[in-house]
Motif scaffolding. Sequence first.
Motif, PDB file in Angstrom:
ATOM      1  N   LYS A 204      63.325 -40.869 -27.993  1.00  0.00           N
ATOM      2  CA  LYS A 204      62.231 -39.883 -28.013  1.00  0.00           C
ATOM      3  C   LYS A 204      62.725 -38.469 -28.269  1.00  0.00           C
ATOM      4  CE  LYS A 204      58.847 -42.584 -25.736  1.00  0.00           C
ATOM      5  NZ  LYS A 204      59.581 -43.740 -25.231  1.00  0.00           N
ATOM      6  N   LYS A 205      63.997 -38.207 -27.950  1.00  0.00           N
ATOM      7  CA  LYS A 205      64.424 -36.800 -27.927  1.00  0.00           C
ATOM      8  C   LYS A 205      65.460 -36.434 -28.976  1.00  0.00           C
ATOM      9  CE  LYS A 205      63.520 -35.937 -23.087  1.00  0.00           C
ATOM     10  NZ  LYS A 205      64.133 -36.025 -21.785  1.00  0.00           N
ATOM     11  N   ILE A 206      65.396 -37.033 -30.141  1.00  0.00           N
ATOM     12  CA  ILE A 206      66.400 -36.650 -31.136  1.00  0.00           C
ATOM     13  C   ILE A 206      65.691 -36.070 -32.365  1.00  0.00           C
ATOM     14  CG2 ILE A 206      68.150 -37.526 -32.729  1.00  0.00           C
ATOM     15  CD1 ILE A 206      69.159 -39.314 -30.588  1.00  0.00           C
ATOM     16  N   ASP A 207      66.120 -34.881 -32.762  1.00  0.00           N
ATOM     17  CA  ASP A 207      65.428 -34.168 -33.847  1.00  0.00           C
ATOM     18  C   ASP A 207      65.500 -34.867 -35.191  1.00  0.00           C
ATOM     19  OD1 ASP A 207      64.738 -32.243 -32.146  1.00  0.00           O
ATOM     20  OD2 ASP A 207      66.389 -30.884 -32.648  1.00  0.00           O
ATOM     21  N   ARG A 208      66.617 -35.566 -35.432  1.00  0.00           N
ATOM     22  CA  ARG A 208      66.825 -36.094 -36.780  1.00  0.00           C
ATOM     23  C   ARG A 208      66.149 -37.454 -36.999  1.00  0.00           C
ATOM     24  NH1 ARG A 208      72.169 -36.165 -34.465  1.00  0.00           N
ATOM     25  NH2 ARG A 208      72.455 -38.219 -33.559  1.00  0.00           N
ATOM     26  N   LYS A 209      65.148 -37.780 -36.223  1.00  0.00           N
ATOM     27  CA  LYS A 209      64.544 -39.125 -36.289  1.00  0.00           C
ATOM     28  C   LYS A 209      64.141 -39.541 -37.701  1.00  0.00           C
ATOM     29  CE  LYS A 209      61.542 -39.005 -32.930  1.00  0.00           C
ATOM     30  NZ  LYS A 209      61.094 -38.836 -31.566  1.00  0.00           N
ATOM     31  N   ASP A 210      63.510 -38.615 -38.445  1.00  0.00           N
ATOM     32  CA  ASP A 210      63.061 -39.021 -39.779  1.00  0.00           C
ATOM     33  C   ASP A 210      64.242 -39.312 -40.696  1.00  0.00           C
ATOM     34  OD1 ASP A 210      60.438 -39.122 -39.206  1.00  0.00           O
ATOM     35  OD2 ASP A 210      59.971 -37.111 -39.925  1.00  0.00           O
ATOM     36  N   ALA A 211      65.306 -38.541 -40.542  1.00  0.00           N
ATOM     37  CA  ALA A 211      66.496 -38.794 -41.359  1.00  0.00           C
ATOM     38  C   ALA A 211      67.077 -40.169 -41.024  1.00  0.00           C
ATOM     39  CB  ALA A 211      67.530 -37.701 -41.132  1.00  0.00           C
ATOM     40  N   VAL A 212      67.056 -40.535 -39.750  1.00  0.00           N
ATOM     41  CA  VAL A 212      67.594 -41.846 -39.362  1.00  0.00           C
ATOM     42  C   VAL A 212      66.690 -42.961 -39.906  1.00  0.00           C
ATOM     43  CG1 VAL A 212      68.238 -43.328 -37.411  1.00  0.00           C
ATOM     44  CG2 VAL A 212      68.754 -40.888 -37.341  1.00  0.00           C
ATOM     45  N   ARG A 213      65.402 -42.709 -39.883  1.00  0.00           N
ATOM     46  CA  ARG A 213      64.478 -43.703 -40.478  1.00  0.00           C
ATOM     47  C   ARG A 213      64.779 -43.886 -41.966  1.00  0.00           C
ATOM     48  NH1 ARG A 213      60.535 -41.084 -37.053  1.00  0.00           N
ATOM     49  NH2 ARG A 213      59.956 -42.575 -35.435  1.00  0.00           N
ATOM     50  N   GLU A 214      65.068 -42.773 -42.636  1.00  0.00           N
ATOM     51  CA  GLU A 214      65.404 -42.881 -44.068  1.00  0.00           C
ATOM     52  C   GLU A 214      66.704 -43.653 -44.256  1.00  0.00           C
ATOM     53  OE1 GLU A 214      65.229 -39.024 -45.967  1.00  0.00           O
ATOM     54  OE2 GLU A 214      63.212 -38.700 -45.172  1.00  0.00           O
ATOM     55  N   SER A 215      67.641 -43.495 -43.335  1.00  0.00           N
ATOM     56  CA  SER A 215      68.877 -44.287 -43.407  1.00  0.00           C
ATOM     57  C   SER A 215      68.556 -45.775 -43.268  1.00  0.00           C
ATOM     58  CB  SER A 215      69.864 -43.869 -42.302  1.00  0.00           C
ATOM     59  OG  SER A 215      70.369 -42.585 -42.554  1.00  0.00           O
ATOM     60  N   ALA A 216      67.648 -46.090 -42.351  1.00  0.00           N
ATOM     61  CA  ALA A 216      67.274 -47.493 -42.161  1.00  0.00           C
ATOM     62  C   ALA A 216      66.655 -48.053 -43.449  1.00  0.00           C
ATOM     63  CB  ALA A 216      66.295 -47.623 -40.998  1.00  0.00           C
ATOM     64  N   GLN A 217      65.791 -47.252 -44.070  1.00  0.00           N
ATOM     65  CA  GLN A 217      65.163 -47.723 -45.317  1.00  0.00           C
ATOM     66  C   GLN A 217      66.195 -47.873 -46.434  1.00  0.00           C
ATOM     67  OE1 GLN A 217      62.091 -44.742 -45.128  1.00  0.00           O
ATOM     68  NE2 GLN A 217      60.505 -46.310 -45.095  1.00  0.00           N
ATOM     69  N   TYR A 218      67.148 -46.969 -46.435  1.00  0.00           N
ATOM     70  CA  TYR A 218      68.203 -47.035 -47.459  1.00  0.00           C
ATOM     71  C   TYR A 218      69.045 -48.314 -47.283  1.00  0.00           C
ATOM     72  CZ  TYR A 218      72.199 -45.551 -50.256  1.00  0.00           C
ATOM     73  OH  TYR A 218      73.204 -45.488 -51.192  1.00  0.00           O
ATOM     74  N   ILE A 219      69.382 -48.611 -46.044  1.00  0.00           N
ATOM     75  CA  ILE A 219      70.151 -49.842 -45.779  1.00  0.00           C
ATOM     76  C   ILE A 219      69.370 -51.060 -46.265  1.00  0.00           C
ATOM     77  CG2 ILE A 219      70.910 -51.372 -43.890  1.00  0.00           C
ATOM     78  CD1 ILE A 219      71.870 -48.836 -42.412  1.00  0.00           C
ATOM     79  N   LEU A 220      68.074 -51.071 -46.003  1.00  0.00           N
ATOM     80  CA  LEU A 220      67.270 -52.228 -46.428  1.00  0.00           C
ATOM     81  C   LEU A 220      67.214 -52.351 -47.960  1.00  0.00           C
ATOM     82  CD1 LEU A 220      64.449 -52.068 -43.770  1.00  0.00           C
ATOM     83  CD2 LEU A 220      66.033 -53.964 -44.144  1.00  0.00           C
ATOM     84  N   GLU A 221      67.153 -51.207 -48.639  1.00  0.00           N
ATOM     85  CA  GLU A 221      67.166 -51.262 -50.118  1.00  0.00           C
ATOM     86  C   GLU A 221      68.438 -51.908 -50.629  1.00  0.00           C
ATOM     87  OE1 GLU A 221      66.682 -47.445 -52.046  1.00  0.00           O
ATOM     88  OE2 GLU A 221      64.926 -47.103 -50.792  1.00  0.00           O
ATOM     89  N   LYS A 222      69.543 -51.638 -49.942  1.00  0.00           N
ATOM     90  CA  LYS A 222      70.827 -52.177 -50.392  1.00  0.00           C
ATOM     91  C   LYS A 222      71.027 -53.624 -49.937  1.00  0.00           C
ATOM     92  CE  LYS A 222      71.787 -48.386 -52.294  1.00  0.00           C
ATOM     93  NZ  LYS A 222      71.480 -48.348 -53.734  1.00  0.00           N
TER      94      LYS A 222
END
Length: 232
Positions: free
Chosen positions: A116-134
């Motif tokens: 709940k308390k981490i500012d970079r949440k959206d960036a981490v979500r984008e990392s998750a999506q990037y991993i799935l693309e690969k």
Amino acid sequence: MAKQVKSKQRVADHGEVFTAEREVKAMCDLVADECLRIDSRFLEPACGDGNFLAEILSRKLDVVIKKYKRNPVDYEKNALLALGSIYGVELLFDNVLACRERLFKLWDKAYTKAVKKIDRKDAVRESAQYILEKNIICGNALSLHQVDEAGQDTPEPIIFSQWAFVTGPMMKREDYTFEELLTRNEPVPKPPEATQMTLDLLAPQEEDDDDGEGTLIRVYPPIQYWRIKEYG
Ligand SMILES: C[S@@+](CC[C@H](N)C(=O)[O-])C[C@H]1O[C@@H](n2cnc3c(N)ncnc32)[C@H](O)[C@@H]1O
């Protein structure tokens, strides 16, 4: 209950019959301990929309929350590691998109609840999506080539990225050809008939195993795990 058949034509053309949840769970129970290891790699060479991969991811994420619920950064890292250990190949593009979306939703639901308390949440979500693309690849598991949106083989080999943490927040990516991963650790079998459900564990990786035959095709410099989409 989810539909097991989308159309008679797809069954005739591609053997597309999805496995029911009860069977998925029973088969995952056969490798229950591996499903509980966060970084244990799973590959499904005819993954459809991800029935098996979703169950495995869900089991891994249950472990991640149990172990790291008190430390959001460790949760983030291990949740990405769990996702990065899941691989799929699927011939039909619509199934590939559905599989990626399904795994992302599952991952994001757990992530949103846990952190709940981490500012970079959206960036981490984008990392998750990037991993799935690969990791979830539109390809032909028999020819080991990528396919185009019409399901035809392209000259490009199927390439998988291996994800690992080096130190602190630094994540690294190494790319291997699918063919290499299948043949490196004997006696890993060639992929079985794609119309039959298969669930193969990739054998553990070793360091420095590039034997100069173009097998390890690219090593990327480590980067913070919330920036991996910058690998491009
Ligand atoms: C029997 S279904 C199983 C789907 C999923 N594994 C499940 O159990 O729910 C087989 C899947 O393999 C895909 N497929 C067929 N031939 C393939 C090939 N040569 N390479 C990759 N996927 C293939 C089909 O599109 C279909 O989604």
